[in-house]
Design a protein around this motif. Structure first.
Motif, PDB file in Angstrom:
ATOM      1  N   LEU A  79       0.815  -1.207   0.000  1.00  0.00           N
ATOM      2  CA  LEU A  79       0.000   0.000   0.000  1.00  0.00           C
ATOM      3  C   LEU A  79       0.855   1.266   0.000  1.00  0.00           C
ATOM      4  N   VAL A  80       2.023   1.214   0.644  1.00  0.00           N
ATOM      5  CA  VAL A  80       2.933   2.362   0.586  1.00  0.00           C
ATOM      6  C   VAL A  80       3.394   2.573  -0.854  1.00  0.00           C
ATOM      7  N   LEU A  81       3.753   1.480  -1.522  1.00  0.00           N
ATOM      8  CA  LEU A  81       4.199   1.586  -2.915  1.00  0.00           C
ATOM      9  C   LEU A  81       3.090   2.151  -3.803  1.00  0.00           C
ATOM     10  N   LEU A  86       1.417   6.997  -5.964  1.00  0.00           N
ATOM     11  CA  LEU A  86       0.410   7.879  -6.571  1.00  0.00           C
ATOM     12  C   LEU A  86       0.590   9.320  -6.110  1.00  0.00           C
ATOM     13  N   SER A  87       0.916   9.503  -4.830  1.00  0.00           N
ATOM     14  CA  SER A  87       1.122  10.861  -4.302  1.00  0.00           C
ATOM     15  C   SER A  87       2.285  11.547  -4.994  1.00  0.00           C
ATOM     16  N   PRO A  93      -0.443  14.837  -2.043  1.00  0.00           N
ATOM     17  CA  PRO A  93      -0.262  14.051  -0.820  1.00  0.00           C
ATOM     18  C   PRO A  93      -1.517  13.340  -0.318  1.00  0.00           C
ATOM     19  N   THR A  94      -2.665  13.639  -0.915  1.00  0.00           N
ATOM     20  CA  THR A  94      -3.924  13.039  -0.456  1.00  0.00           C
ATOM     21  C   THR A  94      -3.860  11.522  -0.427  1.00  0.00           C
ATOM     22  N   PHE A  95      -3.273  10.922  -1.450  1.00  0.00           N
ATOM     23  CA  PHE A  95      -3.242   9.458  -1.532  1.00  0.00           C
ATOM     24  C   PHE A  95      -2.445   8.858  -0.374  1.00  0.00           C
ATOM     25  N   PHE A  96      -1.320   9.485  -0.035  1.00  0.00           N
ATOM     26  CA  PHE A  96      -0.500   8.979   1.065  1.00  0.00           C
ATOM     27  C   PHE A  96      -1.231   9.118   2.394  1.00  0.00           C
TER      28      PHE A  96
END
Length: 206
Positions: A79-81, A86-87, A93-96
């Motif tokens: 999920l971090v990847l 994506l961020s 930064p919303t995705f992170f």
């Protein structure tokens, strides 16, 4: 590959090191704007870009040293990847910020599905470190489902209504403190349903 034992300090450094580096990088870079390859990035996104390879490297090292990764570690890395990537790619930064919400909902869903089948899948992850009767694992799993759902809601509230600084503090310190406090609060459950490992091993030998 058989699991190998490593120093608790080494494991803690590999588990928490990338997050601490992200926290430091964010606080140093948060007020700036940085041009990389002709594109402007906020300090938040730059700190995220540093965090992604660090957590990938620390997870690889942990796997090489122990020969094993937990489901939570694998899911977190994936999920971090995805969301961190994506961020950085979309410069948003919303995705992170959404990543913890997705992680907690994912684990709540997995554990909840196990409960519907009468299984405490949390036991598969933690049984070696915490021997306990099945009834105890079922109760603990239900409590963890509630905790994960509450943390997912809390993360959404914090990142949507508060500043980046507060969210980073919440992610770095707030979430771990809540998890540790939750586990400590289960002392009576562990005492009631815990199994003495030495007695269990002796019974198996007989």
């Amino acid at each position: 590959m058989a699991e190998k034992k490593i120093s608790p300090w080494v494991k803690a450094g590999l588990d928490w090191g990338p997050l601490i580096v992200f926290f430091i990088a964010f606080n140093r870079l948060k007020d700036g704007s940085y041009e990389i390859l002709g594109r402007e990035y906020s300090g938040f996104v730059v700190a995220t870009a540093l965090f992604i390879p660090l957590i990938a490297f620390s997870t690889l090292v942990l796997w090489r040293l122990t020969g094993k990764l937990s489901a939570m570690q694998i899911a977190t890395l994936v999920l971090v990847l995805i969301f961190g990537g994506l961020s950085v790619w979309l410069n948003d930064p919303t995705f992170f910020k959404m990543k913890p919400t997705i992680i907690y909902l994912l684990f709540a869903g997995i554990l909840g599905a196990g409960l519907l089948r009468g299984k405490a899948w949390l036991q598969l992850v933690m049984e070696e470190a915490l021997p306990m009767e099945h009834a105890g694992w079922m109760i603990l799993t239900k409590r963890f489902v509630g905790l994960f759902l509450a943390l997912a809601v809390a993360n959404e509230v914090v990142w949507r209504t508060m500043s980046d600084e507060i969210w980073v503090d919440f992610k770095t310190f707030g979430l771990p403190i809540i998890l540790i406090g939750f586990i400590m609060a289960q002392a009576k459950l562990f005492e009631k349903y815990g199994i003495d490992k030495a007695e269990e091993d002796g019974a198996e030998e007989k």
